[in-house]
Design a protein around this motif. Structure first.
Motif, mmCIF file in Angstrom:
data_model
loop_
_atom_site.group_PDB
_atom_site.id
_atom_site.type_symbol
_atom_site.label_atom_id
_atom_site.label_comp_id
_atom_site.label_asym_id
_atom_site.label_seq_id
_atom_site.Cartn_x
_atom_site.Cartn_y
_atom_site.Cartn_z
ATOM 1 N N VAL A 155 3.717 -6.831 4.137
ATOM 2 C CA VAL A 155 3.914 -6.533 3.554
ATOM 3 C C VAL A 155 2.895 -5.227 2.772
ATOM 4 O O VAL A 155 3.775 -5.063 2.212
ATOM 5 C CB VAL A 155 5.092 -7.326 2.781
ATOM 6 C CG1 VAL A 155 4.186 -7.529 1.977
ATOM 7 C CG2 VAL A 155 5.804 -6.475 1.843
ATOM 8 N N THR A 156 1.818 -5.577 2.528
ATOM 9 C CA THR A 156 0.769 -4.958 1.260
ATOM 10 C C THR A 156 1.288 -3.591 1.847
ATOM 11 O O THR A 156 1.606 -2.295 0.939
ATOM 12 C CB THR A 156 0.086 -5.637 1.414
ATOM 13 O OG1 THR A 156 0.152 -7.331 0.556
ATOM 14 C CG2 THR A 156 -0.743 -4.839 -0.224
ATOM 15 N N PRO A 157 0.831 -3.250 2.820
ATOM 16 C CA PRO A 157 0.785 -1.850 3.624
ATOM 17 C C PRO A 157 1.828 -0.969 3.397
ATOM 18 O O PRO A 157 1.745 0.082 2.841
ATOM 19 C CB PRO A 157 -0.130 -1.641 5.070
ATOM 20 C CG PRO A 157 -0.768 -2.954 5.161
ATOM 21 C CD PRO A 157 0.423 -3.747 4.143
ATOM 22 N N VAL A 158 3.205 -1.082 3.793
ATOM 23 C CA VAL A 158 4.457 -1.098 3.466
ATOM 24 C C VAL A 158 5.026 -1.093 1.875
ATOM 25 O O VAL A 158 4.909 0.500 1.764
ATOM 26 C CB VAL A 158 5.171 -2.529 4.080
ATOM 27 C CG1 VAL A 158 6.869 -1.952 3.214
ATOM 28 C CG2 VAL A 158 5.035 -1.954 5.463
ATOM 29 N N ASN A 159 4.632 -1.805 1.402
ATOM 30 C CA ASN A 159 5.004 -1.951 -0.496
ATOM 31 C C ASN A 159 3.876 -0.549 -1.035
ATOM 32 O O ASN A 159 4.315 0.234 -1.767
ATOM 33 C CB ASN A 159 3.955 -2.655 -0.647
ATOM 34 C CG ASN A 159 5.538 -4.097 -0.471
ATOM 35 O OD1 ASN A 159 6.898 -3.315 -0.491
ATOM 36 N ND2 ASN A 159 5.091 -5.304 -1.194
ATOM 37 N N ALA A 160 3.104 -0.492 -0.474
ATOM 38 C CA ALA A 160 1.805 0.394 -0.652
ATOM 39 C C ALA A 160 2.568 2.053 -0.625
ATOM 40 O O ALA A 160 2.508 2.979 -1.286
ATOM 41 C CB ALA A 160 0.583 0.181 -0.303
ATOM 42 N N PHE A 161 2.573 1.988 0.623
ATOM 43 C CA PHE A 161 3.414 3.500 1.119
ATOM 44 C C PHE A 161 4.749 3.618 0.711
ATOM 45 O O PHE A 161 5.320 5.089 -0.106
ATOM 46 C CB PHE A 161 3.637 3.887 2.069
ATOM 47 C CG PHE A 161 4.363 4.667 3.246
ATOM 48 C CD1 PHE A 161 3.675 6.073 3.864
ATOM 49 C CD2 PHE A 161 5.814 4.535 3.552
ATOM 50 C CE1 PHE A 161 4.374 6.524 3.840
ATOM 51 C CE2 PHE A 161 6.283 5.275 4.226
ATOM 52 C CZ PHE A 161 5.693 7.230 4.181
ATOM 53 N N LEU A 162 6.050 2.732 0.400
ATOM 54 C CA LEU A 162 6.471 2.788 -0.145
ATOM 55 C C LEU A 162 6.306 3.379 -1.949
ATOM 56 O O LEU A 162 7.922 3.848 -2.717
ATOM 57 C CB LEU A 162 7.799 2.158 -0.337
ATOM 58 C CG LEU A 162 8.296 1.473 1.023
ATOM 59 C CD1 LEU A 162 8.908 0.592 1.538
ATOM 60 C CD2 LEU A 162 8.952 2.742 1.708
ATOM 61 N N ASN A 163 5.556 2.798 -2.791
ATOM 62 C CA ASN A 163 5.329 3.174 -3.840
ATOM 63 C C ASN A 163 4.746 4.302 -4.449
ATOM 64 O O ASN A 163 4.303 4.517 -5.288
ATOM 65 C CB ASN A 163 4.549 1.540 -4.349
ATOM 66 C CG ASN A 163 5.889 0.513 -4.591
ATOM 67 O OD1 ASN A 163 6.572 1.023 -4.450
ATOM 68 N ND2 ASN A 163 5.422 -0.701 -4.499
ATOM 69 N N LEU A 164 4.025 5.426 -3.514
ATOM 70 C CA LEU A 164 2.930 6.334 -3.722
ATOM 71 C C LEU A 164 4.537 7.039 -4.149
ATOM 72 O O LEU A 164 5.380 7.317 -4.446
ATOM 73 C CB LEU A 164 3.315 6.911 -2.225
ATOM 74 C CG LEU A 164 2.605 6.761 -1.269
ATOM 75 C CD1 LEU A 164 2.242 7.462 0.190
ATOM 76 C CD2 LEU A 164 0.932 6.562 -2.152
ATOM 77 N N ARG A 165 3.771 7.536 -5.259
ATOM 78 C CA ARG A 165 5.011 8.996 -6.282
ATOM 79 C C ARG A 165 3.672 10.174 -6.013
ATOM 80 O O ARG A 165 5.061 11.063 -6.476
ATOM 81 C CB ARG A 165 4.425 8.480 -7.827
ATOM 82 C CG ARG A 165 4.243 6.817 -8.164
ATOM 83 C CD ARG A 165 6.290 6.669 -7.967
ATOM 84 N NE ARG A 165 7.207 7.658 -8.828
ATOM 85 C CZ ARG A 165 8.051 7.385 -8.632
ATOM 86 N NH1 ARG A 165 8.737 7.423 -8.025
ATOM 87 N NH2 ARG A 165 8.745 7.720 -9.767
ATOM 88 N N LYS A 166 3.433 10.267 -5.363
ATOM 89 C CA LYS A 166 2.690 11.529 -5.255
ATOM 90 C C LYS A 166 3.600 12.588 -4.783
ATOM 91 O O LYS A 166 4.150 11.901 -3.191
ATOM 92 C CB LYS A 166 1.428 12.044 -4.491
ATOM 93 C CG LYS A 166 0.582 13.066 -4.141
ATOM 94 C CD LYS A 166 -0.865 13.540 -3.428
ATOM 95 C CE LYS A 166 -0.969 14.571 -3.726
ATOM 96 N NZ LYS A 166 -2.598 14.529 -2.847
ATOM 97 N N GLY A 167 3.994 13.807 -5.094
ATOM 98 C CA GLY A 167 4.784 14.965 -4.663
ATOM 99 C C GLY A 167 6.486 14.497 -4.270
ATOM 100 O O GLY A 167 6.893 14.911 -3.966
ATOM 101 N N MET A 168 6.356 12.753 -5.581
ATOM 102 C CA MET A 168 8.128 12.890 -5.804
ATOM 103 C C MET A 168 8.125 13.632 -7.579
ATOM 104 O O MET A 168 9.421 12.944 -7.345
ATOM 105 C CB MET A 168 8.227 11.317 -5.802
ATOM 106 C CG MET A 168 7.976 10.374 -4.870
ATOM 107 S SD MET A 168 9.226 11.139 -3.475
ATOM 108 C CE MET A 168 9.331 9.141 -2.619
ATOM 109 N N GLY A 169 8.061 14.271 -7.924
ATOM 110 C CA GLY A 169 8.045 14.725 -8.766
ATOM 111 C C GLY A 169 7.625 13.556 -10.050
ATOM 112 O O GLY A 169 6.912 13.282 -9.704
ATOM 113 N N SER A 170 8.628 14.389 -11.730
ATOM 114 C CA SER A 170 7.872 13.212 -12.857
ATOM 115 C C SER A 170 8.833 11.923 -13.098
ATOM 116 O O SER A 170 9.784 12.069 -11.955
ATOM 117 C CB SER A 170 7.315 14.405 -14.217
ATOM 118 O OG SER A 170 8.686 15.472 -14.361
#
Length: 170
Positions: A155-170
């Motif tokens: 689950v760790t890599p999946v969570n890391a990917f899903l929690n990426l904020r880059k490019g999501m706005g502020s």
């Protein structure tokens, strides 16, 4: 595919008619469970011979792709190979409490060709002692269904990917 099929067949169809698949699986579990680094048990079984050939290959995939585990499951649901050799090794997915894994195996066993992939939801998985997801595909030998290859995804890599904020706005 041929090696996976040989591994599954060595347990599902014993050469000695007095030996049941359950007895062979019990012997296999006794020799390998809890020993993920053990490549060859030193016996003369077909299982050990095939395991000796495929285990380094699967160990390499496990580490280079960062999978949590790799399972080979027979059509009858027996987990005949895991790279990690945890408590799910030798278990039967049809009889285990993990409904999603049971359903994934069932769906893969309904496949008519090899281009089928199945995925489970994230779930707590006792042998891993953490939440995981499974993705799998059926294994065919020619046109005959031989079993399933199931990858356990941590689950760790999946969570890391899903929690990426880059490019999501502020």
């Amino acid at each position: 595919v041929i090696a996976a099929n040989s591994l599954i067949n060595s347990l599902e169809q014993p050469m000695n008619p007095q030996t049941t698949p359950a007895e062979l699986i019990g012997e296999m579990v006794k020799n390998y469970r809890g020993q993920p680094k053990l490549q060859f048990a030193g016996d003369s079984s077909i299982y050990s011979s095939v395991h000796n050939r495929i285990h380094p290959f699967f160990q390499n995939i496990l580490t280079t792709r960062n999978y949590a585990d790799i399972l080979l499951v027979s059509p009858s649901g027996n987990v005949v190979y895991t790279a990690q050799k945890r408590m799910d090794f030798g278990a039967n997915v049809r009889q285990e409490a993990h409904k999603a894994l049971k359903e994934l195996h069932h769906a893969l066993m309904q496949a008519k060709q090899a281009d089928v992939t199945g995925l489970t939801d994230m779930m707590m998985y006792e042998p891993a002692n953490q939440p995981v997801m499974f993705v799998g595909t059926p294994i065919f030998n020619d046109k005959q269904l031989a079993g399933a290859l199931i990858l356990e995804l941590p689950v760790t890599p999946v969570n890391a990917f899903l929690n990426l904020r880059k490019g999501m706005g502020s």
